[in-house]
Motif scaffolding. Structure first.
Motif, PDB file in Angstrom:
ATOM      1  N   VAL A   1       0.839  -1.204   0.000  1.00 13.52           N
ATOM      2  CA  VAL A   1       0.000   0.000   0.000  1.00 13.52           C
ATOM      3  C   VAL A   1       0.872   1.251   0.000  1.00 13.52           C
ATOM      4  O   VAL A   1       0.658   2.185  -0.777  1.00 13.52           O
ATOM      5  N   ARG A   2       1.876   1.292   0.858  1.00 13.74           N
ATOM      6  CA  ARG A   2       2.719   2.491   0.966  1.00 13.74           C
ATOM      7  C   ARG A   2       3.571   2.724  -0.275  1.00 13.74           C
ATOM      8  O   ARG A   2       3.892   3.864  -0.597  1.00 13.74           O
ATOM      9  N   ALA A   3       3.935   1.671  -0.967  1.00  8.23           N
ATOM     10  CA  ALA A   3       4.715   1.850  -2.197  1.00  8.23           C
ATOM     11  C   ALA A   3       3.913   2.634  -3.218  1.00  8.23           C
ATOM     12  O   ALA A   3       4.451   3.506  -3.908  1.00  8.23           O
ATOM     13  N   GLY A   4       2.622   2.317  -3.334  1.00  2.49           N
ATOM     14  CA  GLY A   4       1.775   3.045  -4.266  1.00  2.49           C
ATOM     15  C   GLY A   4       2.103   2.796  -5.724  1.00  2.49           C
ATOM     16  O   GLY A   4       1.727   3.579  -6.590  1.00  2.49           O
ATOM     17  N   THR A   5       2.811   1.718  -6.008  1.00  2.00           N
ATOM     18  CA  THR A   5       3.239   1.452  -7.379  1.00  2.00           C
ATOM     19  C   THR A   5       2.306   0.512  -8.121  1.00  2.00           C
ATOM     20  O   THR A   5       2.468   0.341  -9.329  1.00  2.00           O
ATOM     21  N   TYR A   6       1.369  -0.097  -7.417  1.00  2.39           N
ATOM     22  CA  TYR A   6       0.402  -0.993  -8.044  1.00  2.39           C
ATOM     23  C   TYR A   6      -0.979  -0.334  -8.049  1.00  2.39           C
ATOM     24  O   TYR A   6      -1.295   0.464  -7.162  1.00  2.39           O
ATOM     25  N   SER A   7      -1.794  -0.733  -8.994  1.00  5.35           N
ATOM     26  CA  SER A   7      -3.187  -0.283  -9.007  1.00  5.35           C
ATOM     27  C   SER A   7      -3.910  -0.888  -7.799  1.00  5.35           C
ATOM     28  O   SER A   7      -3.435  -1.856  -7.189  1.00  5.35           O
ATOM     29  N   ALA A   8      -5.063  -0.334  -7.470  1.00  8.16           N
ATOM     30  CA  ALA A   8      -5.861  -0.870  -6.361  1.00  8.16           C
ATOM     31  C   ALA A   8      -6.192  -2.339  -6.603  1.00  8.16           C
ATOM     32  O   ALA A   8      -6.166  -3.160  -5.672  1.00  8.16           O
ATOM     33  N   GLU A   9      -6.473  -2.681  -7.859  1.00  3.47           N
ATOM     34  CA  GLU A   9      -6.808  -4.068  -8.193  1.00  3.47           C
ATOM     35  C   GLU A   9      -5.621  -4.994  -7.976  1.00  3.47           C
ATOM     36  O   GLU A   9      -5.757  -6.095  -7.452  1.00  3.47           O
ATOM     37  N   ARG A  10      -4.441  -4.525  -8.370  1.00  6.55           N
ATOM     38  CA  ARG A  10      -3.253  -5.365  -8.200  1.00  6.55           C
ATOM     39  C   ARG A  10      -2.889  -5.483  -6.723  1.00  6.55           C
ATOM     40  O   ARG A  10      -2.472  -6.549  -6.272  1.00  6.55           O
ATOM     41  N   ILE A  11      -3.008  -4.395  -5.961  1.00  3.17           N
ATOM     42  CA  ILE A  11      -2.755  -4.472  -4.518  1.00  3.17           C
ATOM     43  C   ILE A  11      -3.652  -5.544  -3.917  1.00  3.17           C
ATOM     44  O   ILE A  11      -3.195  -6.409  -3.161  1.00  3.17           O
ATOM     45  N   HIS A  12      -4.944  -5.488  -4.267  1.00  3.22           N
ATOM     46  CA  HIS A  12      -5.892  -6.470  -3.731  1.00  3.22           C
ATOM     47  C   HIS A  12      -5.481  -7.884  -4.130  1.00  3.22           C
ATOM     48  O   HIS A  12      -5.445  -8.781  -3.277  1.00  3.22           O
TER      49      HIS A  12
END
Length: 190
Positions: free
Chosen positions: A23-34
């Motif tokens: 989450v803190r990296a912020g390098t992935y989309s919300a979908e990829r984080i999930h």
């Protein structure tokens, strides 16, 4: 002086830590984080995978929102982005949070095929970002157009270190990479 044992992380600690850095990296989309957190929860053998992943992500976001209130107006992340923009302008593309070195190689090859070769390339992976989230050190790879690592005395290496210094970021060359003292404090939604 006795030896102190390091407490072993629980599965819960590991899952929370993983959700935190992703989450803190912020390098992935919300979908990829999930998807990444769901997979971590699944591999840990946890029940109610989707719910657990959503809870972990929600907690990580809430912690980030609270923590970023104490960050300075300009963070190391902001300074890094200015360095990367300056390098791009100077003809050194920067690939942020890429999958692996093959992605960097493919970009060099693409530029050469397009008759727009670069002077070199700077790149780092998502796990490099995660390390900077937790430990305040980002490792940058700097390659020549033929994908050879820069070495001491290379003009490109000196240029990257000077660009970092211009933004008050300390970077030094060690074992083929530049170690940058920087916390990846990227604000949510940046």
């Amino acid at each position: 002086m006795g030896f102190r044992s390091v407490p072993k992380l629980t599965v819960d600690d590991e899952l929370r830590g993983f959700a935190r850095v992703v989450v803190r990296a912020g390098t992935y989309s919300a979908e990829r984080i999930h998807a990444e957190v769901v997979e971590a929860v699944r591999q840990a053998g946890e029940a109610e995978v989707e719910h657990r992943a959503s809870t972990l992500i929600g907690e990580a976001r809430a912690d980030l929102v609270a923590d970023q209130q104490a960050w300075p107006e300009v963070t190391d992340y902001d300074r890094l982005q200015r360095v990367f923009a300056a390098l791009e302008t100077a003809g050194l593309p920067v690939l942020q949070a890429i999958e692996d070195h093959w992605t960097a190689k493919a970009e060099l090859d693409r530029r050469a095929q397009d008759a727009a070769p670069s002077r070199g390339i700077v790149w780092f992976t998502a796990p490099d970002v995660w390390h900077a989230v937790d430990h305040g050190m980002l490792e940058l790879n700097v390659w020549h157009p033929d994908s050879a690592n820069v070495a001491e005395g290379d003009g490109i290496l000196d240029e990257v270190i000077a660009a970092l210094a211009a933004e008050a970021l300390d970077g030094h060359f060690d074992e083929g990479r530049i170690e940058v003292s920087a916390h990846w404090h990227r604000r949510l939604g940046a």
